[in-house]
Design an enzyme around this catalytic site. Structure first.
Site, PDB file in Angstrom:
ATOM      1  N   ILE A 164     -55.856 170.966  62.669  1.00 36.98           N
ATOM      2  CA  ILE A 164     -54.592 170.311  62.970  1.00 36.98           C
ATOM      3  C   ILE A 164     -54.747 168.800  62.918  1.00 36.98           C
ATOM      4  O   ILE A 164     -53.871 168.095  62.400  1.00 36.98           O
ATOM      5  CB  ILE A 164     -54.059 170.762  64.337  1.00 36.98           C
ATOM      6  CG1 ILE A 164     -53.933 172.292  64.364  1.00 36.98           C
ATOM      7  CG2 ILE A 164     -52.717 170.123  64.632  1.00 36.98           C
ATOM      8  CD1 ILE A 164     -53.042 172.862  63.280  1.00 36.98           C
ATOM      9  N   ASP A 165     -55.846 168.275  63.436  1.00 36.54           N
ATOM     10  CA  ASP A 165     -56.107 166.844  63.291  1.00 36.54           C
ATOM     11  C   ASP A 165     -56.097 166.438  61.817  1.00 36.54           C
ATOM     12  O   ASP A 165     -55.491 165.430  61.435  1.00 36.54           O
ATOM     13  CB  ASP A 165     -57.477 166.496  63.894  1.00 36.54           C
ATOM     14  CG  ASP A 165     -57.404 166.209  65.379  1.00 36.54           C
ATOM     15  OD1 ASP A 165     -56.377 165.687  65.838  1.00 36.54           O
ATOM     16  OD2 ASP A 165     -58.381 166.511  66.080  1.00 36.54           O
ATOM     17  N   VAL A 166     -56.793 167.216  60.989  1.00 32.73           N
ATOM     18  CA  VAL A 166     -56.892 166.873  59.569  1.00 32.73           C
ATOM     19  C   VAL A 166     -55.536 167.031  58.880  1.00 32.73           C
ATOM     20  O   VAL A 166     -55.134 166.188  58.069  1.00 32.73           O
ATOM     21  CB  VAL A 166     -57.973 167.727  58.877  1.00 32.73           C
ATOM     22  CG1 VAL A 166     -57.980 167.472  57.372  1.00 32.73           C
ATOM     23  CG2 VAL A 166     -59.350 167.426  59.465  1.00 32.73           C
TER      24      VAL A 166
END
Length: 393
Positions: A164-166
């Site tokens: 999700i960060d990426v």
């Protein structure tokens, strides 16, 4: 690929970020040729010193940057950032909500002085009731349904990478590219945001759509109703696992012929895909027995010959020696505080047959401070004063 040949040659970005979401956005732009200046606090980004599951964050997402250390708590430090903004196209930040407003470095404080600036905020949540909340990748995986879909019932499980960060960082980079394109028409910058929660919802949207179509909530992936009969992991004779998929009638016919099961071709219970799904209970037992009688290498040779989807089950450590990735998909970097070199994945892109490459190795904190200031037009005496005051290191 020379710098002048890169897609984003001439684009300049100031990055005020840490951890994964912000740096992944900066990485995409930097790998594509933008000059990305990473602003770190004195002593360097604390992400550099993470251990355990965070030990790979900095090495993976910090290449192709220029590093300058600026103390944003000082008036001189904040003024230095403002002067740097005069020479960049975009700013990336993933500070907690309100943090940069207190420093007068938020979009509203900058927009009048820098009307062409594209200001990208990477947050836990976009506008709405949750906008004030603090979020992490794992937080939004849990509340956005991804952890529920990944683990078995009653055992939510986060995905095995910071997906999700990426993804949130990728949407941020995409937004910057769209804003750059729009600025060519309007001459104006703008404020854009990407959110972790919304990125999670985007990923699980297929399961929401499944419920809308079927009228039934999607079960967790370990318990999902398969769309195909052969779509599973099989143990081979050498105890090595192999994922194999048969997803069309043509593939089913090729599979049966290659593995000497012409009798299945004439079996009316297996004529069409949905028939085979209905027969999955007994059919899989026979397929398991088939693969249990041969080594994984032998199975792969036969499966690859007929063009079926397959995958040996690999660990991340095995990717260092993967022959396909080593044909151009890995980028060699030098690990911080050492002379150790390693190979890490580059952008999963080919542009006119070319891959992105390393232009700047992982930089020590402030390695480019003087160079960045000089290129921004600071006089030599101004630079010396900033270093002497500790506002820049």
């Amino acid at each position: 690929m020379n710098v002048s040949e890169t897609p984003l040659a001439g684009v300049r970005v100031l990055e005020l970020s840490h951890m994964v979401m912000g740096p992944s956005a900066g990485l995409i732009l930097a790998d594509l040729g933008a000059t990305v200046i990473k602003v770190e606090p004195p002593g360097g980004d604390k992400t550099r010193k993470l251990r355990g599951s965070g030990a790979g964050f900095f090495p993976m997402y910090a290449r192709n940057r220029q590093s300058i250390c600026i103390d944003l708590k000082t008036d001189q430090g904040r003024e230095t950032v403002r002067r740097l903004l005069g020479g960049v196209d975009a700013l990336i930040e993933n500070f907690r909500s309100g943090a940069l407003a207190g420093l007068k470095l938020d979009y509203d404080s900058l927009r009048d002085d820098f009307p062409q600036l594209i200001y990208c905020s990477l947050k836990g949540f976009l506008s709405g009731p949750y906008a004030h909340r603090t979020a992490l990748d794992e937080v939004t995986q849990m509340m956005g349904g991804l952890a529920y879909m990944t683990g078995p019932s009653g055992r939510p499980l986060r995905a095995g990478a910071s997906v999700i960060d990426v993804l949130g960082g990728t949407f941020g980079a995409l937004g910057i590219l769209a804003a750059l394109h729009e600025r060519r028409r309007t001459g104006q910058g703008q404020h854009l945001s990407s959110g972790l929660f919304e990125s999670t919802a985007f990923l699980v949207g297929q399961h929401m759509a499944q419920e809308a179509v079927t009228g039934e909530p999607a079960p967790p992936m370990p318990e999902r109703a398969p769309a195909w009969a052969i779509y599973d992991v099989f143990q081979c004779a050498d105890a090595l696992p192999l994922f194999v998929a048969v997803v069309s009638n043509a593939q089913w016919q090729a599979f049966c012929r290659e593995f000497g099961r012409d009798d299945w071709l004439g079996d009316a219970r297996l004529a069409e895909n949905n028939d085979r799904v209905a027969a999955r209970g007994w059919l899989l037992d026979e397929v398991r027995a088939l693969f249990a009688g041969m080594t994984r290498t032998a199975a792969i040779e036969r499966i690859e010959r007929i063009g079926l989807p397959f995958a040996p089950i690999a660990r991340p450590s095995e990717l260092f020696e993967d022959e396909h990735l080593n044909s151009g998909g890995l980028v060699e970097v030098t690990l911080p505080d050492s002379d150790t070199k390693t190979r890490l994945p580059g952008l999963p892109l080919e542009i006119d047959g070319r891959r992105t490459r390393l232009r700047e190795d992982l930089a020590a904190p402030g390695a480019h401070s003087r160079r960045v200031l000089q290129e921004a037009g600071f006089a030599a005496e101004e630079i010396d004063e900033l270093f002497a005051s500790g506002s820049v290191t």
